[in-house]
Enzyme design. Structure first.
Site, PDB file in Angstrom:
ATOM      1  N   THR A 150      36.471  41.318  38.368  1.00 22.40           N
ATOM      2  CA  THR A 150      35.984  42.028  39.556  1.00 22.40           C
ATOM      3  C   THR A 150      35.376  43.387  39.196  1.00 22.40           C
ATOM      4  O   THR A 150      34.351  43.795  39.755  1.00 22.40           O
ATOM      5  CB  THR A 150      37.163  42.222  40.534  1.00 22.40           C
ATOM      6  OG1 THR A 150      37.676  40.933  40.850  1.00 22.40           O
ATOM      7  CG2 THR A 150      36.742  42.923  41.803  1.00 22.40           C
ATOM      8  N   SER A 159      51.013  40.697  33.776  1.00 15.06           N
ATOM      9  CA  SER A 159      49.750  41.410  33.947  1.00 15.06           C
ATOM     10  C   SER A 159      49.430  41.603  35.434  1.00 15.06           C
ATOM     11  O   SER A 159      49.183  42.711  35.905  1.00 15.06           O
ATOM     12  CB  SER A 159      48.629  40.614  33.262  1.00 15.06           C
ATOM     13  OG  SER A 159      47.373  41.083  33.656  1.00 15.06           O
TER      14      SER A 159
END
Ligand code: URA
Length: 433
Positions: free
Chosen positions: A119, A182
């Site tokens: 992103t 993560s």
């Protein structure tokens, strides 16, 4: 504590203690752990795994490697995160659409990882835009505009920021433990009340089978709910790109079309955006149908576009993105079709190979220090079941040079199987709460 013995434990299939994993996460953030040690740690975890408790300890250690935010805002603080796919630019549409519905979205995102797009790299295709804001900047943009899509700052989950970049180039991504730590370290550090996870499965995902995706979804949902963040997951199809475009600026262009109310530009992308957003909003009460209707209105009324444009400007991008996005996004110098070598239906698409073709064009990184070319990629990619005749386009290629274009064209032809029978499955495979 020392990194060598922690890595050796995992190599011997022993999960280190909570204290040791916390020390390692801190070491990632404060550089007590070197790049080589971080790479070896990631490979050992990838090969041998951690226990459930070890996974939670690593997640919490990485979350606590920086600040953990708390909010006092007049609406819910929610977010979505994907486990990674190709042509997946949901965040760029969903964050502003949620903001237009009164939700606050402090979206700490990632960069490209392996064959998947990120992103942040997509957003940075917009000239001038910088996703590296301070914590104060993240707070201000979230409060004023409703959504802020930013990088993990020096203060928020710095351990993930470092390990993520190392995993990208060391073939250490496909691990339930590392993906969980993560994703959740940065999401939990952002101080969310609710989270929806898009767990991708298929040829363009890290999880190739529904069983693997189910295990990852369960690990994520359990760890996030256990940490007090109301969380649900959708397992969704990634056997073909979600949007018809792959590549940073090209995916932003598709999102601008959708934000302009043009669902037909990317119907699957639009539909999944609404489904994820509705699932997320319903975690706070109300029905998914009501939430879906609000999100659709937010897009068709132009409110979501207005929030997106305001966020772009707040991050240093052009002030007139909503009106003039065509002129702002970079264009590749070489644009041409990749044609079908035979006639038939598209029966399989190797999403990972398509993603790697975009990396080969310069749209992703081979080593941490690579600079991305935001203009390259693919548009008008065929979908499973489409009928193509020999010589008709499989997609349009956007490249920086003839050499990279030729290599990508060969990879794309090899990645798309043409055969006798049309084939495609449902977009949403399972819901996990
Ligand atoms: N997204 C992340 O933030 N981390 C991963 O490991 C995979 C997808």
């Amino acid at each position: 504590m020392d990194a060598r013995s922690i890595i050796a434990d995992i190599r011997h299939k022993r999960t280190p203690s909570r204290e040791a994993l916390t020390w390692f996460a801190d070491g990632l953030a404060n550089s007590a752990v070197s790049d080589a040690q971080a790479g070896a740690f990631a490979m050992a975890v990838c090969l041998n795994g951690l226990t459930d408790d070890g996974r939670v300890a690593l997640t919490q250690g990485m979350r606590d490697s920086g600040d953990v935010l708390s909010w006092d805002l007049p609406g819910p603080v929610l977010d979505k995160h994907s486990t990674g796919g190709v042509g997946d630019c949901v965040s760029l549409i969903l964050a502003p659409a949620l903001a237009a519905c009164g939700v606050y979205v402090p979206m700490v995102s990632g960069r490209g990882l392996g064959h998947t797009g990120g992103t942040l790299d997509k957003l940075e295709a917009i000239p001038g835009l910088d996703v590296n804001v301070t914590e104060a900047g993240l707070r201000r943009i979230t409060k004023d505009i409703g959504c802020a899509i930013v990088s993990a700052t020096g203060q928020i989950a710095p351990a993930d920021k470092r390990l993520y970049a190392i995993r990208d180039v060391t073939a250490t991504i496909e691990s339930v433990d590392l993906i969980t730590a993560s994703i959740l370290s940065k999401k939990l550090a952002a101080g969310l009340e609710g989270l929806v996870l898009d767990v991708k499965v298929g040829s363009g995902a890290f999880m190739k089978t529904p069983q693997e995706a189910g295990v990852l979804a369960r690990a994520l949902v359990d760890a996030a709910n256990g940490a007090g963040c109301r969380t649900a997951a959708l397992i969704t199809d990634m056997n073909q790109p979600l949007a018809p475009a792959l590549g940073n600026a090209l995916e932003v262009a598709v999102c601008m079309e959708v934000l302009a109310g043009n669902r037909v530009a990317a119907p699957h992308l639009y539909d999944l955006t609404i489904a994820l957003g509705a699932g997320l909003m319903a975690l706070q009460g109300g029905t998914e149908e009501e939430a879906a209707s609000k999100l659709r209105d937010a897009i068709s009324s132009g409110q979501a576009m207005a929030r997106f444009a305001a966020m772009v400007a707040a991050l240093g991008g052009p002030p007139d993105m909503a009106e003039d996005w065509h002129t702002h996004l970079p264009r590749a110098p070489i644009i041409g079709d990749v044609t079908a070598p035979q006639t038939g239906h598209v029966t399989a698409i190797d999403g990972q190979a398509l993603g790697l073709a975009v990396v080969g064009l310069g749209g992703g990184r081979q080593v941490e220090t690579d600079r991305i070319d935001p203009s390259v990629g693919l548009t008008d990619v065929v979908r499973l079941g489409d009928m193509v005749s020999v010589g008709q386009p499989l997609c349009t290629l956007h490249a920086a040079s003839d050499d990279t274009a030729e290599a990508a064209a060969q990879a794309i032809r090899a990645a798309i199987t043409i055969g006798p029978a049309p084939q495609s499955g449902p977009l949403i495979i399972e819901r996990i709460t």
